[in-house]
Design an enzyme around this catalytic site. Structure first.
Site, PDB file in Angstrom:
ATOM      1  N   GLU A  59      38.509  39.219  34.041  1.00  0.00           N
ATOM      2  CA  GLU A  59      38.687  40.742  33.743  1.00  0.00           C
ATOM      3  C   GLU A  59      39.736  41.277  34.661  1.00  0.00           C
ATOM      4  O   GLU A  59      39.764  41.522  35.626  1.00  0.00           O
ATOM      5  CB  GLU A  59      37.364  41.348  33.810  1.00  0.00           C
ATOM      6  N   CYS A 102      39.364  49.840  35.555  1.00  0.00           N
ATOM      7  CA  CYS A 102      39.949  48.751  34.602  1.00  0.00           C
ATOM      8  C   CYS A 102      40.023  49.518  33.294  1.00  0.00           C
ATOM      9  O   CYS A 102      41.096  49.150  32.540  1.00  0.00           O
ATOM     10  CB  CYS A 102      39.464  47.583  34.602  1.00  0.00           C
ATOM     11  N   LYS A 160      32.250  37.145  46.988  1.00  0.00           N
ATOM     12  CA  LYS A 160      33.229  37.357  48.039  1.00  0.00           C
ATOM     13  C   LYS A 160      33.728  39.007  47.715  1.00  0.00           C
ATOM     14  O   LYS A 160      34.556  39.048  46.953  1.00  0.00           O
ATOM     15  CB  LYS A 160      34.755  36.495  47.876  1.00  0.00           C
ATOM     16  N   GLU A 196      49.703  48.688  34.208  1.00  0.00           N
ATOM     17  CA  GLU A 196      48.600  49.279  34.642  1.00  0.00           C
ATOM     18  C   GLU A 196      48.928  50.144  35.995  1.00  0.00           C
ATOM     19  O   GLU A 196      49.430  49.355  37.092  1.00  0.00           O
ATOM     20  CB  GLU A 196      47.554  48.523  34.919  1.00  0.00           C
TER      21      GLU A 196
HETATM   22  O1  TXE Z   1      43.867  43.292  43.366  1.00  0.00           O
HETATM   23  P1  TXE Z   1      43.629  41.617  43.480  1.00  0.00           P
HETATM   24  P2  TXE Z   1      44.385  44.052  44.426  1.00  0.00           P
HETATM   25  C1  TXE Z   1      44.762  46.095  39.404  1.00  0.00           C
HETATM   26  C2  TXE Z   1      45.111  47.284  39.563  1.00  0.00           C
HETATM   27  C3  TXE Z   1      45.577  47.316  41.165  1.00  0.00           C
HETATM   28  C4  TXE Z   1      46.121  45.971  41.453  1.00  0.00           C
HETATM   29  C5  TXE Z   1      46.100  45.333  42.672  1.00  0.00           C
HETATM   30  O2  TXE Z   1      46.221  47.446  39.055  1.00  0.00           O
HETATM   31  O3  TXE Z   1      46.560  48.364  41.341  1.00  0.00           O
HETATM   32  O4  TXE Z   1      45.156  45.049  40.552  1.00  0.00           O
HETATM   33  O5  TXE Z   1      44.735  45.422  43.374  1.00  0.00           O
HETATM   34  C6  TXE Z   1      40.751  38.872  45.843  1.00  0.00           C
HETATM   35  N1  TXE Z   1      42.228  33.886  45.671  1.00  0.00           N
HETATM   36  N2  TXE Z   1      43.245  45.902  39.569  1.00  0.00           N
HETATM   37  O6  TXE Z   1      45.651  43.680  44.992  1.00  0.00           O
HETATM   38  O7  TXE Z   1      44.626  41.013  44.592  1.00  0.00           O
HETATM   39  C7  TXE Z   1      40.624  40.124  46.531  1.00  0.00           C
HETATM   40  O8  TXE Z   1      40.149  39.979  47.853  1.00  0.00           O
HETATM   41  C8  TXE Z   1      41.025  34.442  45.459  1.00  0.00           C
HETATM   42  C9  TXE Z   1      42.441  45.838  38.646  1.00  0.00           C
HETATM   43  O9  TXE Z   1      43.410  44.796  45.222  1.00  0.00           O
HETATM   44  O10 TXE Z   1      43.175  41.109  42.087  1.00  0.00           O
HETATM   45  C10 TXE Z   1      39.618  40.947  45.907  1.00  0.00           C
HETATM   46  O11 TXE Z   1      38.514  40.535  46.196  1.00  0.00           O
HETATM   47  N3  TXE Z   1      40.757  35.712  45.593  1.00  0.00           N
HETATM   48  C11 TXE Z   1      41.107  45.619  38.601  1.00  0.00           C
HETATM   49  C12 TXE Z   1      40.029  40.800  44.383  1.00  0.00           C
HETATM   50  O12 TXE Z   1      40.701  39.341  44.272  1.00  0.00           O
HETATM   51  C13 TXE Z   1      41.759  36.511  45.832  1.00  0.00           C
HETATM   52  C14 TXE Z   1      40.366  45.783  39.911  1.00  0.00           C
HETATM   53  C15 TXE Z   1      40.958  41.800  43.590  1.00  0.00           C
HETATM   54  O13 TXE Z   1      42.193  41.773  44.272  1.00  0.00           O
HETATM   55  C16 TXE Z   1      43.094  36.204  46.021  1.00  0.00           C
HETATM   56  C17 TXE Z   1      41.257  45.699  41.018  1.00  0.00           C
HETATM   57  C18 TXE Z   1      43.398  34.522  46.043  1.00  0.00           C
HETATM   58  N4  TXE Z   1      44.473  34.378  46.123  1.00  0.00           N
HETATM   59  C19 TXE Z   1      42.522  45.673  40.954  1.00  0.00           C
HETATM   60  N5  TXE Z   1      43.864  37.094  46.325  1.00  0.00           N
HETATM   61  C20 TXE Z   1      40.060  45.699  37.284  1.00  0.00           C
HETATM   62  N6  TXE Z   1      40.292  44.679  36.576  1.00  0.00           N
HETATM   63  O14 TXE Z   1      39.241  46.714  37.501  1.00  0.00           O
HETATM   64  C21 TXE Z   1      42.831  38.356  46.380  1.00  0.00           C
HETATM   65  N7  TXE Z   1      41.675  38.060  45.949  1.00  0.00           N
END
Ligand code: TXE
Length: 484
Positions: free
Chosen positions: A253, A287, A178, A387
């Site tokens: 992660e 990250c 996904k 972060e």
């Molecule tokens: O993250 P989400 P977001 C951190 C970074 C960023 C913050 C918000 O600080 O500013 O998170 O980003 C999927 N069930 N990182 O809102 O929500 C979503 O569709 C299953 C750090 O974009 O965590 C996407 O594919 N899946 C990071 C993925 O989760 C769900 C990288 C990440 O989205 C879901 C990204 C649910 N209920 C953001 N809700 C890193 N570790 O590198 C969302 N998703």
């Protein structure tokens, strides 16, 4: 936009499909917010289809009998097709995420390397024989876990999709990916490349859509046997809860607040180059970004000058022009960063550079942030602890080694640490006391080495990706005892 009007399709069971509801979601270029594609808005029904196909394929005679060395050959084929189309993938990644094209090219190369690396492991997943009694032959077998779900973030889509799916397929699993709703294009491209190989239909599936719809349905699906998630702590916690309902393992992660610790005996120019690089890569949306600088008090002033002059000379622009710094992903991400910057202002922190939106000619709708360096923050303030996910560096100083370690460990995260010193004894002492999954001494990232296990301590998550260690995520151990 309805399916059939230029909308892309999802890849389920070896077929390109619309979503059950025919709805789409627009994909924007972060540099100018123009819509560059439309992908299906997959929901529960689509996830049902994908997991169903992945399950049927996993249990099929064809896949069960598919020889491990053949799995390896197919994955090598995927790697060579990624290399063949590397420029197209790099461009797609740049248009989708906003990152500079040279970083998109690095991502395409890393993706190819993941497939090659795990291809080589496909026929080396070994068990053990265990001595018990003379008349008992006891042995272990590492078996694939089954259907694996891969929730991909938007910052490194092709790399992160490749790192976990290559390991999962190499070990004999089937996968459902996904992609993030903002950046699904290279995940779909990867499906096209898979289709060109002799990988059985249904091994690799991609469902596009929102996290709260397709993502949520996937992580709750009772027929999924393992979840790999990279993203925010908050969503990670929700994924963990979903996994607990089905009692399945997960690899999480969740980002970090990684420090670069600069001692006065380090090669300061070299350290300054890397301190800047580590926080501006992908506009700080990494990250493992080095988002905190901890510098020894005696050299603070001189070191900050070095970092500052480098920050001020960075080129900001459209990713295809290969600047140092592209836009952040979206207005939402930009506003999130701004909220942190406003908190820092309120707390009377000092902005040594940046802090403002940068306007780029021809890309007025893009959200570019000037590279930002903030001093005089309370190490326990929200800005110093959480972060930010932008090109924002917080600066702190320390008097001695002990204080440096304390500061470095003093956040809820523990993903990566950079240590800069010419004193080998100190380097090892510090590495031992640091609570993070990776420690780099006089470098940061070792070129991104896909061979190195990667993952976090504390709220940075658990489980390890990359390297041989990741193979454990996708296998489960069976013990067989035969009485003779
Ligand atoms: O993250 P989400 P977001 C951190 C970074 C960023 C913050 C918000 O600080 O500013 O998170 O980003 C999927 N069930 N990182 O809102 O929500 C979503 O569709 C299953 C750090 O974009 O965590 C996407 O594919 N899946 C990071 C993925 O989760 C769900 C990288 C990440 O989205 C879901 C990204 C649910 N209920 C953001 N809700 C890193 N570790 O590198 C969302 N998703």
């Amino acid at each position: 936009m309805k399916a059939g009007e230029g909308m892309k399709r999802m890849y389920i069971g070896g077929e390109w499909r619309e979503s059950e509801t025919n709805e789409g979601l627009p994909i924007r270029n972060p540099a100018n917010q123009e819509v560059i594609a439309e992908v299906p808005r997959g929901r529960k029904e689509d996830v049902e289809q994908a997991v169903g196909m992945a399950r049927d394929t996993f249990e099929s005679e064809e896949w069960q009998a598919f020889p491990p060395d053949e799995r390896g050959r197919v994955l090598n084929e995927v790697a060579s097709k990624i290399r063949r189309d590397a420029e197209e993938i790099a461009k797609l990644e740049t248009m989708d995420t906003g990152k500079p094209i040279s970083q998109g090219r690095n991502d395409a190369e890393a993706a190819a390397r993941y497939f090659e690396y795990y291809a080589g492991m496909a026929d080396k997943i070994l068990g053990e024989t265990i001595p018990i009694q003379a008349n008992i032959l006891d042995y272990t077998v590492r078996e694939p876990v089954g259907v694996t779900a891969h929730i991909i973030p938007w910052n490194y889509p092709i790399q992160i999709t490749s790192r976990s799916t290559a390991a999962a397929i190499a070990t004999g699993n089937t996968v459902v990916v996904k992609p993030a709703e903002d950046t699904p294009l290279t995940g779909l491209k990867l499906a096209e490349l898979m289709e060109e190989t002799s990988l059985p239909k249904g091994v690799f599936n991609v469902v596009t859509g929102y996290g709260r719809e397709a993502g949520d349905a996937l992580v709750h699906h009772p027929d999924v046997n393992h979840i790999t998630f990279t993203g925010s702590v908050q969503t990670g916690m929700a994924v963990m809860e979903a996994a607990s309902k089905n009692v399945i393992p997960i690899t999480l992660e969740l980002g970090g607040k990684s420090p670069n610790i600069v001692f006065k005996d380090s090669i300061l120019d070299h350290a300054a180059d890397w301190v800047v690089k580590s926080v501006i890569q992908n506009a700080g949306q990494t990250c493992s970004a080095g988002s905190r600088l901890l510098v020894e008090e005696d050299v603070k002033e001189i070191f900050i000058d070095k970092v500052k002059s480098r920050m001020l000379s960075l080129k900001i622009g459209h990713g295809l022009e290969d600047p140092d710094l592209g836009p952040v992903l979206s207005r939402k991400q930009f506003e999130r960063i701004e909220t942190f910057l406003n908190v820092a202002r309120k707390e009377q922190a000092i902005f040594l550079t940046g802090g403002e939106r940068a306007l780029v000619e021809g890309c007025e709708a893009g959200y570019f942030l000037q590279p930002t360096m903030i001093d005089q923050l309370d190490p326990h303030s929200q800005v110093a602890q959480e972060e930010i996910f932008g090109p924002v560096l917080s600066v702190f100083s320390f008097q001695n080694e002990e204080e440096a370690i304390k500061l470095a460990n003093d956040t809820p995260y523990g993903l990566v640490t950079g240590v800069w010193t010419e004193n080998v004894g100190r380097a090892h002492r510090v590495a031992k006391k640091i609570r993070s999954g990776q420690v780099f001494i006089n470098n940061y990232g070792a070129g991104g080495g896909i061979q190195m296990p990667f993952g976090g301590y504390k709220k940075s998550g658990f489980g390890r990706e990359k390297g041989l260690e990741a193979l454990r995520n996708y296998t489960t151990l069976k013990n067989v005892a035969l009485k003779m």
